[in-house]
Design an enzyme around this catalytic site. Structure first.
Site, PDB file in Angstrom:
ATOM      1  N   ASP A 174      -7.282  -1.221 -14.751  1.00 45.22           N
ATOM      2  CA  ASP A 174      -7.605  -0.490 -13.530  1.00 45.22           C
ATOM      3  C   ASP A 174      -9.118  -0.340 -13.351  1.00 45.22           C
ATOM      4  OD1 ASP A 174      -7.119   0.946 -11.246  1.00 45.22           O
ATOM      5  OD2 ASP A 174      -6.652   2.819 -12.274  1.00 45.22           O
ATOM      6  N   ASN A 223       1.867  -2.334  -5.647  1.00 43.32           N
ATOM      7  CA  ASN A 223       0.728  -3.101  -5.145  1.00 43.32           C
ATOM      8  C   ASN A 223       1.037  -3.863  -3.842  1.00 43.32           C
ATOM      9  OD1 ASN A 223      -0.709  -3.908  -8.412  1.00 43.32           O
ATOM     10  ND2 ASN A 223      -1.121  -2.207  -7.024  1.00 43.32           N
TER      11      ASN A 223
END
Ligand code: V0D
Length: 255
Positions: free
Chosen positions: A33, A81
């Site tokens: 991330d 996502n």
């Protein structure tokens, strides 16, 4: 006796903890991330952050392999996502091919075995083909396992496992009263893998974001403010050294 009761009545894990504090974690999972944030800080497009994320992934695989980590699971694309803008999703879903085009030869030479967890059928064919080829080519390798979590979501994984166990119960193949941890674990994408020993999440977010919820029950968690593109050997070493200095008790008592 079911495993959760055996755990209650035995000191096996407590004894095990002493040994484990000195070794490198067998299975390390990473939420890669902070790529978008890294790019924004440099006034670059998010795609530049993802490209830089590939460089960080490449060197982390190398370091993990050198350190003797047995399994490296990396969260590359979550089921959430899909909510991102279509151009970004399209860009991301081309990265497996791009990465494997440049790196598969080297990984294979290093005896790395590529595997995947996630809802494969939900991915575009070109992404699936790229990953399937890498999984196929490296299937007989015996070195480090490089496990990609792609189109992965933990709650959906657990739901799918429950559906398939329930169907087996309806068909008379399993008795509901005998369903235990082992039954659940063997119906998850991670059936062939031991649970992670260490989870690393860079970029300053302190949450699991629907990643391996079942599998992380006893995992040591390591969070760092460094964005994934800046993650380097020193950060991996810091996380592993923290892991080695923690006492793993699995709910037992240390003695
Ligand atoms: C973007 C940082 C490698 C995280 C790394 C589809 C965000 C770069 C792969 C990859 C992504 C996946 C499967 C495989 C080989 C490589 C990858 C995605 C994103 C999402 F078999 N990097 N990478 N996949 N990024």
């Amino acid at each position: 006796m079911p495993r959760f009761l055996r755990r209650l009545f035995s000191n096996q894990e407590a004894t095990h903890a002493k040994k484990e504090t000195r070794s490198v974690p067998c299975h390390v999972a990473i939420i890669m991330d902070g790529n978008g944030r890294w790019a924004a800080q440099r006034k670059l497009p998010r795609t530049a952050g993802h490209q830089a994320g590939i460089v960080a992934l490449r060197r982390t695989i190398k370091h993990a392999n050198e350190m003797g980590i047995g399994i490296l699971t990396v969260y590359a694309f979550s089921t959430e996502n899909w909510k991102r803008p279509k151009p970004e999703v399209d860009f991301l879903l081309r990265l497996p091919h791009e990465f494997l085009k440049s790196d598969l030869g080297d990984l294979h030479k290093k005896n790395v075995k590529v595997t995947m967890i996630g809802f494969m059928e939900g991915l575009p064919l070109h992404t699936r083909n790229a990953v399937s080829e890498a999984v196929g080519v490296t299937a007989n390798n015996t070195g480090m396992v490089l496990n990609f979590a792609l189109n992965y979501g933990s709650r959906d994984e657990i739901i799918a496992a429950v559906q398939s166990i329930a169907q087996k119960a309806v068909d008379g193949e399993v008795k509901p009263a005998l369903i235990d941890e082992q039954t659940m674990a063997s119906h998850l994408f991670t059936a062939a893998l031991p649970d992670p020993d260490l989870l690393i999440r860079p970029s300053g977010e302190i949450r699991l974001s629907n990643f391996l919820l079942w599998q992380l029950a006893y995992t040591e968690l390591w969070f760092t403010d460094v964005n994934w593109p800046d993650f380097d050997r020193e950060h991996l070493e810091e996380a592993i050294s923290a892991y080695r200095n923690r006492d793993r008790r699995f709910g037992g008592i240390k003695f």
